[in-house]
Every structure is written in C-alpha cells, then in structure tokens.
Design a protein around this motif. Structure first.
Motif, short mmCIF file in Angstrom:
data_model
loop_
_atom_site.label_atom_id
_atom_site.label_comp_id
_atom_site.label_asym_id
_atom_site.label_seq_id
_atom_site.Cartn_x
_atom_site.Cartn_y
_atom_site.Cartn_z
N TYR A 1 5.44 -16.35 16.75
CA TYR A 1 6.11 -16.87 15.56
C TYR A 1 6.74 -15.77 14.71
O TYR A 1 7.27 -16.07 13.63
N CYS A 2 6.68 -14.54 15.15
CA CYS A 2 7.08 -13.40 14.33
C CYS A 2 8.37 -12.77 14.81
O CYS A 2 8.67 -12.73 16.00
N ARG A 3 9.13 -12.21 13.87
CA ARG A 3 10.33 -11.44 14.20
C ARG A 3 10.00 -9.97 14.48
O ARG A 3 10.80 -9.25 15.05
N TRP A 4 8.78 -9.56 14.08
CA TRP A 4 8.35 -8.17 14.25
C TRP A 4 6.87 -8.10 13.97
O TRP A 4 6.36 -8.83 13.11
N THR A 5 6.15 -7.29 14.73
CA THR A 5 4.73 -7.06 14.46
C THR A 5 4.45 -5.56 14.58
O THR A 5 5.13 -4.84 15.30
N ASN A 6 3.41 -5.12 13.88
CA ASN A 6 3.05 -3.71 13.95
C ASN A 6 1.64 -3.53 13.40
O ASN A 6 1.20 -4.29 12.52
N GLU A 7 0.93 -2.54 13.93
CA GLU A 7 -0.32 -2.10 13.33
C GLU A 7 -0.08 -0.74 12.69
O GLU A 7 0.36 0.20 13.38
N TYR A 8 -0.35 -0.63 11.40
CA TYR A 8 -0.21 0.66 10.75
C TYR A 8 -1.33 1.59 11.19
O TYR A 8 -2.51 1.23 11.15
N ARG A 9 -0.96 2.80 11.61
CA ARG A 9 -1.94 3.81 12.01
C ARG A 9 -1.52 5.15 11.40
O ARG A 9 -0.34 5.49 11.40
N THR A 10 -2.49 5.87 10.88
CA THR A 10 -2.19 7.20 10.39
C THR A 10 -1.87 8.10 11.57
O THR A 10 -2.40 7.88 12.68
N PRO A 11 -1.00 9.09 11.40
CA PRO A 11 -0.39 9.56 10.15
C PRO A 11 1.00 9.00 9.88
O PRO A 11 1.85 9.69 9.31
N ALA A 12 1.27 7.79 10.30
CA ALA A 12 2.59 7.20 10.05
C ALA A 12 2.82 7.02 8.54
O ALA A 12 1.88 6.96 7.75
N ASP A 13 4.09 6.94 8.18
CA ASP A 13 4.47 6.77 6.77
C ASP A 13 4.28 5.30 6.37
O ASP A 13 4.95 4.42 6.91
N PRO A 14 3.39 5.00 5.42
CA PRO A 14 3.16 3.60 5.05
C PRO A 14 4.37 2.93 4.40
O PRO A 14 4.58 1.73 4.55
N THR A 15 5.16 3.72 3.68
CA THR A 15 6.36 3.14 3.07
C THR A 15 7.35 2.68 4.13
O THR A 15 7.99 1.63 3.99
N GLU A 16 7.46 3.44 5.20
CA GLU A 16 8.35 3.04 6.29
C GLU A 16 7.83 1.77 6.97
O GLU A 16 8.62 0.91 7.38
N ALA A 17 6.52 1.62 7.08
CA ALA A 17 5.97 0.40 7.68
C ALA A 17 6.34 -0.82 6.84
O ALA A 17 6.71 -1.88 7.38
N ILE A 18 6.23 -0.68 5.52
CA ILE A 18 6.60 -1.79 4.63
C ILE A 18 8.11 -2.05 4.71
O ILE A 18 8.56 -3.20 4.80
N ARG A 19 8.89 -0.97 4.67
CA ARG A 19 10.35 -1.13 4.73
C ARG A 19 10.78 -1.85 6.00
O ARG A 19 11.59 -2.77 5.97
#
Length: 570
Positions: A150-168
């Motif tokens: 049902y999703c257009r995109w999915t992701n699991e946030y994992r460090t050390p990725a940029d959290p702002t980019e995950a939200i964007r």
C-alpha cells in the motif's frame, strides 16, 4: 515545502529531535499519534523542546487511541489541504491496526508519512535496549511487509544515515504522482543516537506531476470533440492536485464542448452538482446518449457487468496515471490516451475548441433528475416517513458554502448524493476505498485543515462501528475539533443483504431474509461518543428530526462534537 534552515547545532541533538524538527521545517503541522514503548526517545525530545520554549519547533502531537483513527484523520487533512501530515504507530501491532485506513489512503492517493517504531535490536548496553519481555514478542521478521503493498516508499532509518534526509525523502515520495502513504520505521537505539553529521544543504521536497498534453494530443482530442454532438465526461477526481482542485477547468471545458459530466464514486467534488451539465453519479443512462466519451482522472469509470457501453463509442482518456499499475485488472480501453495534467490539458483544449455540442440532452437529464429528487423528498415528507431521502434533505438545509460533507454511507449513499447538492470545490470527500468507518475520524483532519468550515460526516450504522467511535471521540477532543456525525441506521449490514439478493435472488438465504445481514440487537449508537462531552441523540420519529438536527448543528457551531443516531426506514 522548503528545506530546513535551523541554526542550532545538530551535534547536540538526538535523531529523535532531528526528526521532529525536520517534520516541522517541512510544513508538517500534526503527528497523529498512538504512542508505545518504542516512542520514548520522541516523547523525551518533545518534552525537552517544550521545556526550552521551542514547542513550535516540532508538529503538534495529537493522541489518537486507535491507529485507524490516526491514519484516517491524517488522510482527511491531506485531502482537504493537499499537504501530507504524519502518523506515529507502535511496532508491528500498531502497523497492523492501521488496517483498512491503509487501504483507503492507498486507493484515494492520500499523501501521509507513517512512522513506526521497531522493537529494540540490542539486549543491553545501549540507551533504548530491551528492558521489557514484550520487546522480544514485538521483534518480527518483516514489519514493513505488513503494509508494503500500500506504500509509495518504505525505509528503515539506521545510523549513521541523516535523519533529516529520511524525513525529506518520505515526504517527497508521499507527495509525488500518484501520491499515497509512505512508511518509515526506526528502533529506539537509532532514535536515541546523536544526530550524525549532515552531508550538507538538502533540497526542497519536489511535488512531481505530469505537465499538460503535447500539441499533437490536444489536436487529436479537439478534432473528435468538434465532431461530437453529445460528449460525456466520467470523472472521479478533480482536475487539479489535492488542495488545488481547479474545478473551474472542467466547468469551462464542459460548457465549451457541451459535455455532460458524471461523477462516478468521486473522492472529492469534481464538478458543481447544481450545474445544468452535471448528470449524476451513475454512468448507465448518460452512456446511452453519448457519441464521445472522455475518461478524466478516474480509476473505475463503470462496472462492466452492470453497464452497457456501445461497441463503437470513441473513448478518450486524460489521466496522470492512465494504465493504473496498482490495479490487478483494468478492463477499460481507450482510443486516445493522454498522460498529462488534467487541468492544464482541459484549459488548452477549451481554448482551441471552435465548436461543440449544445448540451441540451444533458440539461434535460439534469433537470429531470433534480425534479425527481425533489418529488421523492416532498412525497416522503408528506407521508411523515423517516427515510434516508428525508434525512439527507434535512441535512441539506444546514449546508452552506462553508460546509464540508464527508460521505461514508453505503446503501444510503444515493439518497445523500441526490439530496445534498454541493457546488463548492473542497466541499465533499469520500474515502476512496473499501475500508468502512473512515468518515468519522477523517472529519477530525478535515476540521483541522479547514477550521472555519462546518464538517458533517455521513455514515451507516455498520460503518460507524468500524470507525472506532469511542477512540474517534477522544481523538476529536484531543484535537479540539467539533464535527457532526450522522448515522444512517438501518440496523443491519444492508449492503450484505443487497449483494445476496443480487447474486442469489431466488436462493434460500433471501427466502430466510438473509439473517447474516444482522450484526446484533438494536442499540443507541450515539451513546458510544459520550466518553467525551458530546451532543448525542437518537432519532426514531419523523416529527423530531427537524428540531434535533438543528440542535446538533448549533452544538457543533458552538464547539461541541455531535452524533445523531437516526433510525431510517430500511
């Protein structure tokens, strides 16, 4: 949506705080939240920001006691405003509780960023490690898989990725064409981690949408329209994007081409329903009169088993997503397919049209339908019958240019559509899918997006029970939104009975009265909402309808939620 421009030192923040700040910077006003043990870093980050006098640095967290309510409210807000909001749910079980609301947001192309905690991934040694037996039960192999289709995109946030980019990225993908839900998950340990160094300035969120049609396509459509006598449009979505409906583009086109317009299961108002070229909500009769069909931004233009379409009818499709890849079956052919922005394309076509049909057949059809609706209401009132027609007619007396109606009734949907004549863009919404119960919690989001509007949700008794009415009432109290819910109560799952009669009309189940169409003994459904300070009434007689509806409207206009349980004739 603009990129974050915060001047404070990101090195001093946790990932949770960075995500909260990023949501606000990207214009998310609300996070409809069902909190759990996986959200403690977010709760602490919000508390610290409030303590520091920075409550405006993150969106308002609206507690919703059920996830279906949270997502439906966000869906309603997105439909009314065009702006995606966020939903926060609890690990796999909270993700599962999204249920039918996930289906609705997907089918309605509603932009919503869903954020979900994951069970902690470490046994000990980290802030956020497992500290409760339930954290082992919550650790499943594929939490995202519950909603991925049902999703257009999915992701699991994992460090050390940029959290702002995950939200964007989540907000960008939810806003792209076709819009729809996105899903971002994260563990407690990841949320508690210090914010990694940013890679640099991030770009704005792009809201992509096809441009207008090319010259060759426009010329092909214009030639066919100028040769047609009775062109017909079938549509289910407004010509423009969410929040920028551009209904006037279709009005100008219909008037120039002499085209009738059918709204077939519309997710929002596509065309003024008092316009003389509006020919209803069922394409059956109009299809028998047309010599050129335009399918405009519609997912299911008709039901083939119930609709006769002439074999030689020329069909033009104008759609941002014409091949409907999210549908397993789409048996609707087109002679000319134009993948383009409908509003821009219609304006270009209208400007080039030199002649069109006179529209007389559609004007007569509109007039006949309107007069028939008026006669039904007058006849039922004269006989003091409490029918769906009379109830809808009474509600229409309280609908003005600032009113928004959310349609959730099933078997009584035709009566509501015929009697409540809406004309303003943004005055009508439907859930867009099969998940019942949407209208009640969606009203919370619509009211937040349009606080000056009077919001009325129409729903059947079965649908009302699906809405998690107690949780919806509490969420509305938390959000400070007052809306009117009208329950069309026929004391049954009448749609189940109707389907059984249609398929097995002479069968045993019909002979027995389809007992499976009853879900329980009659009860006062309005009482459920009394977990909060709600105006709730049960209407069982014609002579109390007018006064009680007026009282409910007055309560809502003065800031009190209202629920009417109306026993309509079956």
């Amino acid at each position: 949506m603009h990129p974050p421009s915060d001047s404070s030192d990101p090195a001093d923040r946790t990932v949770a705080e960075s995500m909260l700040r990023s949501l606000a910077e990207y214009d998310v006003d609300y996070v409809f939240s069902n909190f759990g043990t996986d959200h403690t870093p977010i709760i602490e980050a919000a508390a610290q920001l409030r303590e520091a006098g920075e409550a405006d640095a993150f969106p308002e967290l609206v507690p919703c006691p059920h996830e279906f309510v949270a997502l439906s409210a966000a869906h309603g807000y997105a439909q009314a405003s065009g702006d995606p909001q966020a939903v926060l749910v609890h690990v796999d079980v909270g993700t599962q509780n999204l249920g039918a609301a996930m289906h609705n947001a997907h089918r309605a192309n509603a932009p919503v960023l869903i954020m979900a905690g994951l069970a902690p991934v470490s046994d000990e040694g980290y802030l956020g490690s497992r500290d409760n037996p339930i954290h082992y039960y919550q650790d499943v192999f594929d939490q995202t898989g519950i909603v991925e289709e049902y999703c257009r995109w999915t992701n699991e946030y994992r460090t050390p990725a940029d959290p702002t980019e995950a939200i964007r990225r989540g907000l960008e993908r939810t806003s792209a064409t076709p819009p729809g839900p996105t899903y971002l998950s994260f563990s407690r340990e990841a949320l508690e981690a210090p914010t990694p160094a940013s890679p640099g300035e991030l770009g704005s969120i792009r809201r992509t949408r096809p441009a207008g049609a090319d010259d060759e396509s426009v010329a092909a459509v214009v030639d066919r329209l100028e040769a047609a006598e009775n062109p017909l449009v079938i549509t289910s979505s407004a010509p423009g994007p969410l929040g920028d409906w551009q209904v006037d583009a279709l009005v100008s086109f219909a008037e120039a081409a002499g085209a009738g317009v059918v709204e077939h299961y519309p997710t929002e108002l596509c065309f003024p329903r008092d316009h003389e070229l509006h020919v209803g909500f069922d394409p059956g009769e109009p299809l028998s009169e047309t010599d050129l069909l335009v399918l405009l931004e519609t997912d299911v233009p008709w039901v083939p088993s119930k609709t006769d379409v002439p074999d030689d009818l020329t069909t033009i499709q104008i759609d941002t997503n014409p091949t409907k890849p999210e549908f397993r079956s789409w048996p609707f052919d087109a002679d000319v397919t134009v993948m383009a922005d409908p509003a821009s394309t219609l304006r270009t076509i209208t400007a080039q049209l030199e002649s069109g049909g006179d529209g007389s057949v559609w004007r007569e059809m509109h007039r006949d339908s309107a007069e028939a609706a008026q006669r039904r209401a007058a006849d039922h009132r004269a006989n003091e019958r409490l029918t769906a027609t009379v109830l809808s007619d009474e509600i229409s007396n309280h609908v003005d240019e600032e009113t928004v109606v959310l349609q959730g009734a099933l078997t009584n949907r035709p009566a509501a559509l015929d009697q409540i004549t809406l004309s303003e863009p943004g005055s009508y919404y439907w859930r867009g899918g099969a998940g019942l119960g949407w209208g009640v919690p969606a009203g919370i989001g619509v009211k937040l997006a349009s606080p000056e509007s009077r919001v009325i949700s129409l729903i059947g008794d079965g649908g009302y029970l699906f809405s998690n009415p107690a949780a919806s009432a509490l969420a509305a109290e938390n959000a400070g939104t007052a809306t009117l819910t009208v329950v069309y109560n026929n004391e049954s799952w009448e749609s189940v009975r109707a389907a059984t009669r249609s398929q097995h009309g002479s069968g045993t189940a019909v002979a027995q009265g389809v007992p499976e169409g009853r879900y329980g003994d009659a009860a006062d459904l309005s009482c459920i909402s009394e977990v909060t300070d709600t105006f709730s009434r049960r209407i069982e007689a014609f002579d109390s309808l007018e006064e009680t509806v007026a009282e409910a409207i007055d309560a809502v206009d003065n800031g009190t939620n209202a629920v009417l349980d109306v026993r309509v004739e079956n």
